[in-house]
Design a protein around this motif. Structure first.
Motif, PDB file in Angstrom:
ATOM      1  N   ALA A  29      -0.708  -5.439  -3.544  1.00  0.00           N
ATOM      2  CA  ALA A  29      -0.749  -4.068  -3.027  1.00  0.00           C
ATOM      3  C   ALA A  29      -1.597  -4.009  -1.757  1.00  0.00           C
ATOM      4  N   GLY A  30      -1.020  -3.467  -0.702  1.00  0.00           N
ATOM      5  CA  GLY A  30      -1.721  -3.348   0.569  1.00  0.00           C
ATOM      6  C   GLY A  30      -1.720  -4.616   1.405  1.00  0.00           C
ATOM      7  N   ARG A  31      -1.186  -5.708   0.873  1.00  0.00           N
ATOM      8  CA  ARG A  31      -1.163  -6.982   1.602  1.00  0.00           C
ATOM      9  C   ARG A  31       0.209  -7.255   2.226  1.00  0.00           C
ATOM     10  N   CYS A  32       1.227  -6.503   1.803  1.00  0.00           N
ATOM     11  CA  CYS A  32       2.589  -6.697   2.293  1.00  0.00           C
ATOM     12  C   CYS A  32       3.026  -5.447   3.047  1.00  0.00           C
ATOM     13  N   LYS A  33       3.754  -5.663   4.133  1.00  0.00           N
ATOM     14  CA  LYS A  33       4.335  -4.529   4.861  1.00  0.00           C
ATOM     15  C   LYS A  33       5.377  -3.857   3.973  1.00  0.00           C
ATOM     16  N   THR A  34       6.209  -4.661   3.326  1.00  0.00           N
ATOM     17  CA  THR A  34       7.141  -4.174   2.314  1.00  0.00           C
ATOM     18  C   THR A  34       7.074  -5.133   1.137  1.00  0.00           C
ATOM     19  N   ILE A  35       7.350  -4.596  -0.050  1.00  0.00           N
ATOM     20  CA  ILE A  35       7.348  -5.402  -1.260  1.00  0.00           C
ATOM     21  C   ILE A  35       8.513  -4.951  -2.127  1.00  0.00           C
ATOM     22  N   ARG A  36       9.223  -5.928  -2.673  1.00  0.00           N
ATOM     23  CA  ARG A  36      10.381  -5.629  -3.512  1.00  0.00           C
ATOM     24  C   ARG A  36      10.421  -6.637  -4.655  1.00  0.00           C
ATOM     25  N   THR A  37      10.649  -6.148  -5.853  1.00  0.00           N
ATOM     26  CA  THR A  37      10.793  -7.015  -7.008  1.00  0.00           C
ATOM     27  C   THR A  37      12.256  -6.995  -7.430  1.00  0.00           C
TER      28      THR A  37
END
Length: 156
Positions: free
Chosen positions: A42-50
């Motif tokens: 959280a907060g380390r990726c510009k976007t995150i998808r699982t």
């Protein structure tokens, strides 16, 4: 005279300063669950998808293989695309996309961090003592868990 001494001290410190880190990202704790890794990213990726990987490519998947795609994780001094691979809700691999032109710098840093390479083949340069490897095509670095070592190292 003091300026010269200060300049020399700064140059000496710069020469000894560590370069960008090539170790496994601290957010990648092998054995962690999807939820724990999502929280760590959280907060380390510009976007995150699982997403679910179906059919799974990982060995011995009993329930499901999931993957967290993280765009923008800073690794080796730059934002990168990273893929966190889970077998049955346990983090087992991390793939970090890099640029082919970074090969020499990354491999030099990996050698400094992990010791001499253990395997060199047409597809990978491996540091099995660190559970890490450089893959040529596509250019990426993989970190793998001890549980995945026999499976990964068969490719080296």
């Amino acid at each position: 005279m003091r300026r010269a001494a200060l300049a020399l001290a700064l140059l000496t410190l710069a020469a000894w300063a560590p370069g960008p880190d090539v170790r496994r990202p601290p957010e990648a704790r092998f054995g962690a669950t999807v939820a724990q890794t999502q929280a760590a990213l959280a907060g380390r990726c510009k976007t995150i998808r699982t997403r679910r990987i179906d059919p799974p490519f990982a060995p011995d998947v009993r329930r499901e293989q999931l993957q967290i795609d993280c765009d923008g994780l800073v690794w080796f001094g730059a934002p990168r695309w990273a893929e966190f691979v889970f077998r049955d809700d346990s983090l087992e691999m991390v793939w970090i996309m890099v640029k082919a032109e970074d090969e020499a710098a990354i491999l030099a840093a990996m050698t400094a961090a992990h010791g001499p390479l253990s395997h060199r083949g047409p597809d990978y340069i491996a540091f099995t003592q660190a559970g890490a490897a450089w893959r040529f095509k596509p250019a990426e670095v993989v970190f793998y868990s001890p549980a995945f070592a026999p499976w990964m190292e068969a490719d080296f």
